[in-house]
Design an enzyme around this catalytic site. Structure first.
Site, PDB file in Angstrom:
ATOM      1  N   ASP A  47       0.850  -1.186   0.000  1.00 27.01           N
ATOM      2  CA  ASP A  47       0.000   0.000   0.000  1.00 27.01           C
ATOM      3  C   ASP A  47       0.886   1.237   0.000  1.00 27.01           C
ATOM      4  O   ASP A  47       1.782   1.369   0.835  1.00 27.01           O
ATOM      5  CB  ASP A  47      -0.902   0.001   1.232  1.00 27.01           C
ATOM      6  CG  ASP A  47      -1.984   1.064   1.145  1.00 27.01           C
ATOM      7  OD1 ASP A  47      -2.556   1.217   0.057  1.00 27.01           O
ATOM      8  OD2 ASP A  47      -2.261   1.728   2.156  1.00 27.01           O
ATOM      9  N   HIS A  55      -3.722  14.049   0.644  1.00 25.75           N
ATOM     10  CA  HIS A  55      -3.928  13.177   1.803  1.00 25.75           C
ATOM     11  C   HIS A  55      -2.751  13.258   2.767  1.00 25.75           C
ATOM     12  O   HIS A  55      -2.932  13.437   3.980  1.00 25.75           O
ATOM     13  CB  HIS A  55      -4.122  11.732   1.328  1.00 25.75           C
ATOM     14  CG  HIS A  55      -4.262  10.742   2.446  1.00 25.75           C
ATOM     15  ND1 HIS A  55      -5.347  10.710   3.286  1.00 25.75           N
ATOM     16  CD2 HIS A  55      -3.433   9.737   2.857  1.00 25.75           C
ATOM     17  CE1 HIS A  55      -5.203   9.738   4.167  1.00 25.75           C
ATOM     18  NE2 HIS A  55      -4.039   9.141   3.933  1.00 25.75           N
ATOM     19  N   GLU A 102     -10.250   3.944   3.456  1.00 26.13           N
ATOM     20  CA  GLU A 102      -9.292   4.579   2.552  1.00 26.13           C
ATOM     21  C   GLU A 102      -9.702   4.198   1.137  1.00 26.13           C
ATOM     22  O   GLU A 102      -9.570   3.040   0.733  1.00 26.13           O
ATOM     23  CB  GLU A 102      -7.854   4.143   2.857  1.00 26.13           C
ATOM     24  CG  GLU A 102      -7.351   4.685   4.186  1.00 26.13           C
ATOM     25  CD  GLU A 102      -5.849   4.580   4.343  1.00 26.13           C
ATOM     26  OE1 GLU A 102      -5.186   3.975   3.468  1.00 26.13           O
ATOM     27  OE2 GLU A 102      -5.329   5.109   5.342  1.00 26.13           O
ATOM     28  N   GLU A 120      -9.145   3.795  -2.499  1.00 25.73           N
ATOM     29  CA  GLU A 120      -7.897   3.615  -3.232  1.00 25.73           C
ATOM     30  C   GLU A 120      -8.130   2.959  -4.591  1.00 25.73           C
ATOM     31  O   GLU A 120      -9.181   2.372  -4.848  1.00 25.73           O
ATOM     32  CB  GLU A 120      -6.915   2.755  -2.423  1.00 25.73           C
ATOM     33  CG  GLU A 120      -6.677   3.263  -1.009  1.00 25.73           C
ATOM     34  CD  GLU A 120      -5.503   2.608  -0.331  1.00 25.73           C
ATOM     35  OE1 GLU A 120      -4.679   1.979  -1.034  1.00 25.73           O
ATOM     36  OE2 GLU A 120      -5.394   2.715   0.906  1.00 25.73           O
ATOM     37  N   ASP A 157      -8.881   0.162   1.835  1.00 26.32           N
ATOM     38  CA  ASP A 157      -7.934  -0.331   2.831  1.00 26.32           C
ATOM     39  C   ASP A 157      -8.362   0.202   4.200  1.00 26.32           C
ATOM     40  O   ASP A 157      -7.898   1.229   4.666  1.00 26.32           O
ATOM     41  CB  ASP A 157      -6.513   0.124   2.486  1.00 26.32           C
ATOM     42  CG  ASP A 157      -5.458  -0.665   3.236  1.00 26.32           C
ATOM     43  OD1 ASP A 157      -5.726  -1.828   3.598  1.00 26.32           O
ATOM     44  OD2 ASP A 157      -4.367  -0.130   3.449  1.00 26.32           O
ATOM     45  N   ARG A 186      -7.824   3.986  13.064  1.00 26.58           N
ATOM     46  CA  ARG A 186      -6.926   5.123  13.250  1.00 26.58           C
ATOM     47  C   ARG A 186      -6.370   5.208  14.670  1.00 26.58           C
ATOM     48  O   ARG A 186      -5.220   5.628  14.855  1.00 26.58           O
ATOM     49  CB  ARG A 186      -7.665   6.424  12.918  1.00 26.58           C
ATOM     50  CG  ARG A 186      -8.176   6.512  11.490  1.00 26.58           C
ATOM     51  CD  ARG A 186      -7.049   6.566  10.476  1.00 26.58           C
ATOM     52  NE  ARG A 186      -7.574   6.766   9.122  1.00 26.58           N
ATOM     53  CZ  ARG A 186      -6.832   6.782   8.032  1.00 26.58           C
ATOM     54  NH1 ARG A 186      -5.527   6.593   8.125  1.00 26.58           N
ATOM     55  NH2 ARG A 186      -7.380   6.952   6.842  1.00 26.58           N
ATOM     56  N   GLN A 221      -3.737   2.480  15.011  1.00 25.86           N
ATOM     57  CA  GLN A 221      -2.594   2.870  14.184  1.00 25.86           C
ATOM     58  C   GLN A 221      -1.789   3.992  14.831  1.00 25.86           C
ATOM     59  O   GLN A 221      -0.552   3.983  14.833  1.00 25.86           O
ATOM     60  CB  GLN A 221      -3.078   3.302  12.805  1.00 25.86           C
ATOM     61  CG  GLN A 221      -1.971   3.674  11.832  1.00 25.86           C
ATOM     62  CD  GLN A 221      -2.510   4.088  10.473  1.00 25.86           C
ATOM     63  OE1 GLN A 221      -3.699   3.956  10.190  1.00 25.86           O
ATOM     64  NE2 GLN A 221      -1.646   4.586   9.621  1.00 25.86           N
ATOM     65  N   LYS A 246      -3.980  -1.631  10.334  1.00 27.89           N
ATOM     66  CA  LYS A 246      -4.248  -1.711   8.903  1.00 27.89           C
ATOM     67  C   LYS A 246      -4.422  -3.137   8.392  1.00 27.89           C
ATOM     68  O   LYS A 246      -4.945  -3.327   7.297  1.00 27.89           O
ATOM     69  CB  LYS A 246      -3.078  -1.074   8.135  1.00 27.89           C
ATOM     70  CG  LYS A 246      -2.866   0.399   8.417  1.00 27.89           C
ATOM     71  CD  LYS A 246      -3.896   1.253   7.750  1.00 27.89           C
ATOM     72  CE  LYS A 246      -3.742   1.191   6.242  1.00 27.89           C
ATOM     73  NZ  LYS A 246      -4.772   2.003   5.557  1.00 27.89           N
ATOM     74  N   THR A 296      -8.659  -5.652   4.019  1.00 28.67           N
ATOM     75  CA  THR A 296      -8.571  -4.797   2.836  1.00 28.67           C
ATOM     76  C   THR A 296      -9.570  -5.344   1.824  1.00 28.67           C
ATOM     77  O   THR A 296      -9.489  -6.515   1.449  1.00 28.67           O
ATOM     78  CB  THR A 296      -7.154  -4.811   2.231  1.00 28.67           C
ATOM     79  OG1 THR A 296      -6.215  -4.319   3.186  1.00 28.67           O
ATOM     80  CG2 THR A 296      -7.095  -3.965   0.972  1.00 28.67           C
ATOM     81  N   GLU A 323      -9.945  12.707   7.284  1.00 30.54           N
ATOM     82  CA  GLU A 323      -9.795  14.006   6.633  1.00 30.54           C
ATOM     83  C   GLU A 323     -11.131  14.733   6.549  1.00 30.54           C
ATOM     84  O   GLU A 323     -11.225  15.932   6.803  1.00 30.54           O
ATOM     85  CB  GLU A 323      -9.239  13.840   5.232  1.00 30.54           C
ATOM     86  CG  GLU A 323      -7.844  13.273   5.133  1.00 30.54           C
ATOM     87  CD  GLU A 323      -7.504  12.938   3.696  1.00 30.54           C
ATOM     88  OE1 GLU A 323      -7.009  13.833   2.984  1.00 30.54           O
ATOM     89  OE2 GLU A 323      -7.747  11.787   3.282  1.00 30.54           O
TER      90      GLU A 323
END
Length: 363
Positions: free
Chosen positions: A94, A101, A160, A162, A192, A196, A199, A212, A216, A315
């Site tokens: 990844d 971002h 996420e 992607e 993914d 948070r 992490q 993470k 996925t 975000e």
């Protein structure tokens, strides 16, 4: 968006009581390639045998599939099939390729420092993920537990949005990859999922791990590169100029618009053409040290964010400070029962399908 003869994405399907095999999506049907074309590679339970054959075989298969689809024979309604993970994922990498971002997260977590670390504009930052937890779109996602630093279910479960790239042709140990199109078969949407809070506690000094690795999601359909020829664009300008091994040899930026849906409501529409690092550069960096490519490798772009259109809730809500407003509720991060669906399309009407998942409570 179109799943016509100009698209023809590949997947793996089964009917009740029958084995898995390779198919191509045509509208609301799947073309049974084993029945239409014959051959063991199409009767396989994954796309890997086809991927390993290389670009000449991929193009020949696509031409034959288009002819077969035009006849209307061997088409099965999607409602009658189950879709499966299309590839046996060998390795998963990844990246962190969006300037917006990376800058947003830098401002959020290092407000008194430069948003980007010194290396970010010099190389595509990435990490090695867990291939064994890549699941097909529609698979429910169990809320992970972990340290945050107290132990318990993640309270900041995120997405996420992607774009992923599926490798067909491998390289040997110690070799570097050649041209992007000679190794990469096609494109798939990826979510993914990220815890948070887990992490944030664990990532120093070695980076993402349990926050993470729990899941996925990958779309059931892989769009071949040949279907995206008209979507190819020059990559975003880069300063400083990358090292020679990262020099772009061809335009492999992609004009894709993503839609992030939360419980049926659109919350963001980021553009992939705004990514700072392009997928050919990701492939070059991933193999410059001699690391092998394997058939079925999946590498993803990292969160796709544009100015004002982020591809993650952290975000969108500025780490929970500004909740997202839905018709009858608000969200900072994902709650149990929430469904996230990411779709994407080109300006020429080619759809990349969707990647979707619903959050289940922690056990």
């Amino acid at each position: 968006m179109s799943f016509g003869l100009g698209n023809l994405p590949y997947g793996v399907f089964s009917r009740p009581g029958e084995p898995r095999r390779v198919g191509v999506r045509v509208g609301d049907h799947v073309l049974d390639l084993a029945a239409a074309l014959g051959g063991d590679v199409y009767a396989a339970p994954s796309l890997n045998p086809l991927l390993a054959l290389g670009r000449t075989a991929w193009q020949a298969t696509r031409a034959r599939a288009r002819e077969a689809a035009a006849t209307g024979d061997h088409l099965i309604p999607l409602a009658e099939v189950t879709l499966h993970l299309p590839v046996e994922v060998a390795d998963y990498v990844d990246f962190y390729a969006s300037l917006e971002h990376a800058s947003n997260l830098g401002r959020m977590f290092r407000p008194d420092d430069e948003p980007l670390k010194q290396n970010w504009r010099h190389l595509p930052v990435g990490y090695h993920g867990r291939a064994g937890t890549v699941v097909v779109s529609g698979t429910p996602i169990r809320r992970p537990r972990g340290q945050r630093p107290s132990f318990g279910p993640s309270q900041k479960l995120d997405i996420e949005a992607e774009v992923g790239f599926v490798v067909g042709v491998p390289t040997g140990l110690g070799e570097r990859a050649g041209a992007f199109e000679d190794h990469v078969f096609g494109v798939a949407l990826v979510n993914d999922w990220s815890a948070r809070d887990i992490q944030a506690w664990e990532y120093v000094p070695l980076g993402p791990f349990l926050g993470k690795s729990f899941a996925t999601s990958m779309s059931a359909w892989i769009t071949p590169l040949d279907a995206l020829e008209e979507a190819r664009v020059e990559g975003r300008s880069q300063d400083p100029e990358p090292l020679p091994y990262l020099a772009r040899q061809a335009p492999w930026g992609l004009d894709l618009t993503l839609r992030v849906g939360l419980n049926g409501e659109t919350v963001s529409t980021p553009s992939f053409r705004d990514m700072y690092w392009t997928p050919d550069q990701m492939l070059a960096h991933m193999t410059v040290n001699g690391a092998r490519l394997r058939t079925g490798d999946l590498f993803a772009s990292g969160t796709v964010s544009s100015i004002g259109q982020p591809g993650s809730l952290i975000e969108l809500t500025w780490n929970g400070a500004e909740p997202v407003k839905l018709p009858n509720e608000t969200r900072t991060f994902l709650e149990d029962g929430d469904t996230v669906t990411i779709t994407a399309w080109t300006s020429h009407g080619i759809s990349l399908g969707e990647v979707s998942g619903t959050i289940l409570p922690a056990t």
